[in-house]
Structure formats: structure tokens, C-alpha cells
Motif scaffolding. Structure first.
Motif, PDB file in Angstrom:
ATOM      1  N   ASP A 196       2.215   9.872  10.818  1.00  0.00           N
ATOM      2  CA  ASP A 196       0.860  10.371  11.041  1.00  0.00           C
ATOM      3  C   ASP A 196       0.200   9.462  12.069  1.00  0.00           C
ATOM      4  O   ASP A 196       0.090   8.257  11.848  1.00  0.00           O
ATOM      5  CB  ASP A 196       0.101  10.322   9.705  1.00  0.00           C
ATOM      6  CG  ASP A 196      -1.296  10.904   9.819  1.00  0.00           C
ATOM      7  OD1 ASP A 196      -1.526  11.738  10.716  1.00  0.00           O
ATOM      8  OD2 ASP A 196      -2.152  10.526   8.988  1.00  0.00           O
TER       9      ASP A 196
ATOM     10  N   GLU B 218      -5.018   9.157   4.712  1.00  0.00           N
ATOM     11  CA  GLU B 218      -6.434   9.451   4.535  1.00  0.00           C
ATOM     12  C   GLU B 218      -6.814  10.683   5.353  1.00  0.00           C
ATOM     13  O   GLU B 218      -6.583  10.747   6.557  1.00  0.00           O
ATOM     14  CB  GLU B 218      -7.266   8.253   4.984  1.00  0.00           C
ATOM     15  CG  GLU B 218      -8.714   8.390   4.564  1.00  0.00           C
ATOM     16  CD  GLU B 218      -9.576   7.245   5.089  1.00  0.00           C
ATOM     17  OE1 GLU B 218      -9.037   6.157   5.348  1.00  0.00           O
ATOM     18  OE2 GLU B 218     -10.784   7.473   5.240  1.00  0.00           O
TER      19      GLU B 218
ATOM     20  N   SER C 213      -3.161  14.455   8.912  1.00  0.00           N
ATOM     21  CA  SER C 213      -3.001  13.590   7.737  1.00  0.00           C
ATOM     22  C   SER C 213      -2.799  14.409   6.471  1.00  0.00           C
ATOM     23  O   SER C 213      -2.003  14.037   5.604  1.00  0.00           O
ATOM     24  CB  SER C 213      -4.218  12.678   7.585  1.00  0.00           C
ATOM     25  OG  SER C 213      -4.346  11.870   8.740  1.00  0.00           O
TER      26      SER C 213
ATOM     27  N   THR D 138      -7.918   8.743  10.778  1.00  0.00           N
ATOM     28  CA  THR D 138      -6.667   7.985  10.946  1.00  0.00           C
ATOM     29  C   THR D 138      -6.813   7.008  12.106  1.00  0.00           C
ATOM     30  O   THR D 138      -7.145   7.408  13.217  1.00  0.00           O
ATOM     31  CB  THR D 138      -5.495   8.946  11.231  1.00  0.00           C
ATOM     32  OG1 THR D 138      -5.481   9.943  10.218  1.00  0.00           O
ATOM     33  CG2 THR D 138      -4.166   8.196  11.256  1.00  0.00           C
TER      34      THR D 138
HETATM   35 MG   LIG Z   1      -5.614  11.881  10.387  1.00  0.00          MG
END
Ligand SMILES: [Mg+2]
Ligand SMILES: Nc1nc2c(ncn2[C@@H]2O[C@H](COP(=O)(O)OP(=O)(O)OP(=O)(O)O)[C@@H](O)[C@H]2O)c(=O)[nH]1
Length: 340
Positions: free
Chosen positions: A134, A107, A95, A115
Motif C-alpha cells: 500500500d 489505515e 488502503s 497513508t
Molecule cells: Mg491509503
């Protein structure tokens, strides 16, 4: 045994593979089952298709019962020149990299599993954008039932590791096991190296997704040098991918990621022009190395592809404005004038 698959079946399979909506995928599967030649050589494949139909039907029924399935979408519609997924063990900085590379607000925190859902973003490389997604981490403690589906639309993967972490090898092995269960195979071979030899007679497996993969050795700031750790990982986890070292913390190596992906994916930019007008250098159409003027025409408009007569091309030809047919391969930076 040769599968002798018909063009009709191959079309159905292509439709299934390109569909992102679960209902479209289900109709694709049903069409595959309808059109597949029924003989001994396709027995396993037919069984696989039936299993997938059952799973997907159950999944759709379940989401109907609970209303709209809660949470953000898990399959992200591809946009830009290519879709690349950030995957790997927990807490490796996926992330943080996503945020640095795409400007997203992914985040990121000093704890695993920050995540929960895929987050798309765009990585700008000169005048093209590569979609970076992501993804949640791959780990045994926190299984993600939909991760196999989410990775189907990807063109490539960036497998992010933290070589400074003692459990890196084991976590990498586990992540690969999870992917294997979902029939996602990571490969060190990238499109620019040419496609792998395909045995025409082999029974194809439409349910295995092979993703060209780059190993991103992130948190490079925490290691004086990565070579020894990398070699251990390659040997013990039996991985062999091209590697980029980065630090989402210091910014080390980040500038190299976009151009590297652009080159290895074989992205080719083509600018179009209308007769008598200067070329539109604003936004290129993108295809892949080896693709042709005909492929560009299809991107511009279905109608144009259907009524295509010839193109004039500036760049890859022996002289500017040379007339070429639809099978002429385009090169990065070509300007193409399509005549219908
Ligand atoms: Mg992450
Ligand atoms: N020193 C250093 N720390 C980093 C780097 N990249 C990320 N981190 C830190 O590592 C921790 C995890 O980062 P994330 O980006 O959340 O990792 P992730 O792989 O997305 O992890 P999950 O999604 O939570 O599983 C955070 O505290 C980041 O600040 C880096 O390159 N160097």
C-alpha cells in the motif's frame, strides 16, 4: 548509435537494479560509470549515471547528518512470488483494498493522504503469496520525494481509481505525470504476454522502470455500471490497462484479484523432491513462465546451481521422472529432483 555495452557493464547495471539498500545502489552506479564504454553513443547515459550518483550521494549525506532517517522504511524488500504496488490518486480505496486483500491494518479513512509510508502485506493465492504494498497517494498537493525509489523493486502495479468521482480523469493524468517525472512508466502489457521486443543495439535506459499495470476500478458499489466511465477515463487520460472492478466495501471482485495477478505475472510453482523421498508439497519455489530447471536450482541453493548435473522431472514431461538438463523450461506444478 549502438551502445556496444560490455558484459561487465551489464553486470554492474543488473547489480544496481537489484540493489535495495541505497549504499549498494551507489556502489552499483559507480561500477556502471567505471565500466561503461566511453563514446558518443553512451553520452546521455553517462550523464544520467553521474546525476544519479550525485543525487544519491547527497541523499546519503543528508540522512547521515540527521542521524537515522526518521520514519518507517520507504523501500520494501521483495518477498513472496512477486511484489505488486497499490498506487493511484488520493482516497480511491488503496488502503481499504490492502486491508481486505492481505488482512493488514492499513489505515483507511474518508480523507486523502491517510497513508504516509509504504505498508507491505501478503496476498495469498493458493499456496503462494504475492506481496502487496500500500503506497501513499500520487498527487500534486502532497508530493512524495522518495516514491520513484520505492517503486523500483516492484514487479507490477495496481493503479486504483474511483470512477464515481468527478475528478478521476484529471487525478489520473496528474498521477501519471508524477510517475513520468520519476521515470516510472506504466504499461498494459503483462509478462504472460511475453516480453516486448528489445532492440539489442538501442541504448538502454537503466533508470526507467516499466511496470505492468492493472487498473483497479474500486468503489464499484457506487456506480451502477462502470463501462461508460471507464471508456471516458481511457480516452481522456490515455490509459489502456487491463481492468478489474472491485469494491473494498462490499467485497465485490476481490476474489478475482489474486488469481488474476498470479496468471498475468506468469508465476510458476515448482515443488522439489529428494531422491527416494516423496515431493515436498508444502511450499513451492516460484519462478516465471519461461524460466528453467537451472533457475529453480539457483533458487534452491547457489551451490546446487553450481554443481548441477541433471534433474528428474514429474509433470511437464512426456513421462514421469524424465531426465532433463538445466535449460528445460518448467511448468506450473512440476516436481523437480535436482542431481548434483
Ligand atoms: Mg491509503
Ligand atoms: N463505497 C466505497 N467506499 C470505499 C471503498 N473503498 C474504500 N472506500 C472508502 O473510501 C475512503 C478512502 O479509502 P482509503 O482506503 O483510505 O483510500 P486510499 O486510496 O488509501 O487514500 P489515501 O491513502 O488516504 O490517499 C474511506 O472512507 C473508505 O472507507 C469501496 O469500494 N466502496
Amino acid at each position: 548509435m549502438p551502445a556496444n555495452l560490455t558484459p561487465e557493464y551489464k553486470n554492474a547495471e543488473a547489480a544496481y537494479k537489484s540493489a535495495t539498500d541505497p549504499r549498494d545502489r551507489l556502489s552499483g552506479l559507480k561500477e556502471m560509470l567505471r565500466t561503461i564504454p566511453k563514446h558518443k553513443g553512451t553520452e546521455h547515459l553517462r550523464a544520467d549515471i553521474k546525476t544519479r550518483i550525485k543525487d544519491l550521494t547527497d541523499e546519503l549525506a543528508a540522512s547521515k547528518k540527521t542521524g537515522v532517517r526518521g520514519g518507517p522504511p520507504t523501500v520494501i524488500r521483495p518477498e513472496g512470488a512477486a511484489q505488486v504496488v497499490l498506487i493511484g490518486p488520493p482516497n480511491t480505496g488503496k488502503s481499504a483494498l490492502h486491508a481486505r486483500l492481505t488482512g493488514s491494518h492499513a489505515e483507511s479513512g474518508p480523507y486523502p493522504f491517510a497513508t504516509q509510508y509504504p505498508l507491505p502485506g501478503m496476498l495469498q493465492v493458493e499456496d503462494v503469496s504475492i506481496q502487496l504494498i500500500d503506497e501513499p497517494s500520487l498527487s500534486a498537493e502532497h508530493p512524495i520525494p522518495w516514491i520513484g525509489n520505492a517503486l523500483q523493486t516492484a514487479d507490477a502495479a495496481a493503479f486504483v481509481v474511483d470512477l464515481s468521482r468527478p475528478g478521476c480523469v484529471e487525478q489520473t493524468v496528474v498521477a501519471h505525470q508524477i510517475l513520468a517525472e520519476r521515470r516510472i512508466v506504466l504499461s498494459g502489457r503483462w509478462p504472460i504476454q511475453g516480453s516486448a521486443e528489445v532492440d539489442e543495439n538501442a541504448v538502454p535506459d537503466p533508470f526507467t522502470t516499466v511496470l505492468p499495470t492493472v487498473l483497479i476500478a474500486n468503489k464499484a458499489d457506487l456506480l451502477a455500471e462502470i463501462e461508460d466511465e471507464l471508456q471516458i477515463l481511457e480516452e481522456l487520460a490515455e490509459v489502456d490497462y487491463p481492468t478489474l472492478a472491485t469494491s473494498a466495501e462490499t467485497g465485490q471482485g476481490l476474489d478475482a484479484v489474486g488469481p488474476w495477478l498470479f496468471g498475468q505475472l506468469g508465476i510458476v510453482r515448482v515443488y522439489t523432491k529428494v531422491p527416494g523421498m516423496p515431493p515436498d508439497l508444502g511450499r513451492p519455489f516460484t519462478v516465471r513462465a519461461g524460466q528453467t530447471v537451472g533457475d529453480v536450482a539457483a533458487l534452491v541453493h547457489r551451490e546446487i546451481a553450481a554443481t548441477f548435473r541433471y534433474a528428474r522431472i514429474w509433470g511437464s514431461c512426456s513421462f514421469d521422472g524424465q531426465q532433463v538438463g538445466k535449460d528445460h523450461p518448467v511448468r506450473d506444478g512440476d516436481v523437480v529432483e535436482l542431481h548434483t
